[in-house]
Scaffold this active site. Sequence first.
Site, PDB file in Angstrom:
ATOM      1  N   ASP A  35       0.863  -1.183   0.000  1.00  0.00           N
ATOM      2  CA  ASP A  35       0.000   0.000   0.000  1.00  0.00           C
ATOM      3  C   ASP A  35       0.901   1.235   0.000  1.00  0.00           C
ATOM      4  OD1 ASP A  35      -1.859   1.972   0.318  1.00  0.00           O
ATOM      5  OD2 ASP A  35      -2.818   1.111   2.091  1.00  0.00           O
ATOM      6  N   HIS A  36       1.237   1.712  -1.204  1.00  0.00           N
ATOM      7  CA  HIS A  36       2.217   2.788  -1.356  1.00  0.00           C
ATOM      8  C   HIS A  36       1.625   3.987  -2.100  1.00  0.00           C
ATOM      9  CE1 HIS A  36       6.475   1.349  -0.384  1.00  0.00           C
ATOM     10  NE2 HIS A  36       5.652   0.450   0.133  1.00  0.00           N
ATOM     11  N   SER A  74       3.536   0.722  11.081  1.00  0.00           N
ATOM     12  CA  SER A  74       3.729   2.122  11.466  1.00  0.00           C
ATOM     13  C   SER A  74       4.150   3.011  10.305  1.00  0.00           C
ATOM     14  CB  SER A  74       4.764   2.216  12.594  1.00  0.00           C
ATOM     15  OG  SER A  74       5.999   1.644  12.203  1.00  0.00           O
ATOM     16  N   GLY A  75       4.373   2.422   9.115  1.00  0.00           N
ATOM     17  CA  GLY A  75       4.512   3.210   7.905  1.00  0.00           C
ATOM     18  C   GLY A  75       5.929   3.608   7.556  1.00  0.00           C
ATOM     19  N   GLU A  76       6.047   4.231   6.370  1.00  0.00           N
ATOM     20  CA  GLU A  76       7.306   4.785   5.887  1.00  0.00           C
ATOM     21  C   GLU A  76       7.095   6.242   5.486  1.00  0.00           C
ATOM     22  OE1 GLU A  76       6.116   2.087   3.761  1.00  0.00           O
ATOM     23  OE2 GLU A  76       7.042   0.468   4.916  1.00  0.00           O
ATOM     24  N   ASN A 132       5.822   7.256   1.916  1.00  0.00           N
ATOM     25  CA  ASN A 132       4.411   7.289   1.544  1.00  0.00           C
ATOM     26  C   ASN A 132       3.582   8.273   2.363  1.00  0.00           C
ATOM     27  OD1 ASN A 132       4.630   4.963  -0.320  1.00  0.00           O
ATOM     28  ND2 ASN A 132       5.118   3.868   1.564  1.00  0.00           N
ATOM     29  N   GLY A 187      11.216  -5.203  15.895  1.00  0.00           N
ATOM     30  CA  GLY A 187      12.006  -5.125  17.114  1.00  0.00           C
ATOM     31  C   GLY A 187      11.137  -5.336  18.341  1.00  0.00           C
ATOM     32  N   VAL A 202       9.755  -3.421  20.699  1.00  0.00           N
ATOM     33  CA  VAL A 202       8.579  -2.580  20.952  1.00  0.00           C
ATOM     34  C   VAL A 202       7.418  -2.989  20.065  1.00  0.00           C
ATOM     35  CG1 VAL A 202       7.679  -0.227  20.866  1.00  0.00           C
ATOM     36  CG2 VAL A 202       9.978  -0.640  21.765  1.00  0.00           C
TER      37      VAL A 202
END
Length: 321
Positions: free
Chosen positions: A37-38, A105-107, A110, A174, A176
């Site tokens: 989803d970009h 949590s996304g990039e 985008n 990771g 968290v």
Amino acid sequence: MVRIGYTMMTEQRGPADLVDDAVRAERAGFDFSVISDHYFPWLDEQGHAPNAWAVLGATARATDALPLMTYVTCPTFRYHPVVVAQQAATVQLLSGGRFRLGLGSGENLNEHVVGRGWPAAAVRQEMLAEAVEIIRALFAGGYVTHHGRHFQVDGAKLWDLPEQPPPIGVAVSGPVSCALAGRLADLVIAVQPERRLLTAFAEHGGAGKPAVGQVPICFDRDRDAAVTRAHQQFRWFGGGWKVNADLPGTAGFAAASAYVRPEDVAESIPCGSRTEDFVAAVRPYLEAGFDEVALIQVGGDSQPAFTDWAERELLPALREL
């Protein structure tokens, strides 16, 4: 037996072709399909970024039984959580209950387009947790009002709800994110075949829940052509997610990967047509405890040839794992 999935990679294919590819993948015998989803491709050479949710709706009606999943949607910047909940419920209805909602949590690549900035990773994880809470509340039915640290919801309600809401997966990288996923998710998503991620997920409430991985590959009868294509379109992949989450555009990824050589890419992405090379790329996920692995075939135009080959050679070899 591991379930093998097919990736509709929106960064390298137009919308109609993505739907056709999913239909072909179902006929070839893939067990499920995921979609990225970009809003941007990673590199200009990839050249595409259609709306994943529109593609999902079309794919849900064009396929018969292929399970579908976002891999993954960020429900905190481009989309408000109430919009993601509505989209997911609608795709679940259109697919007859075949949809899973993969979240992350996304990039920055985008999400920067809406001009809300790009906070630290800890804040993004807080936002994701709050978004999942809102989405689950809407899936439960009734009106939802929410006044949180990051999101406001004023009397939202989903009017078209499936009998069974989509299971929610959360991407991890990771401690968290593993703790968050173990507490909130129905399944875990990762692109690293690391047992420690699944162990941490299980320790925080995810024991016995499915784990879905993903691995890039580049099939071509001409191995040199496969290596060239993988380098052109996927040299960004080796940066790792701490880097990939923060770069803001394709120019940044091009600069970050400027000194990556074709042979460097070929060391991490199997290229060519030797089934044993592709099986070797999937095996670490099984050994780490993953139940499902989605394959990314690098190169938009190569998808038909890949699915034909996968049906005849690759999928039978992977079924023996």
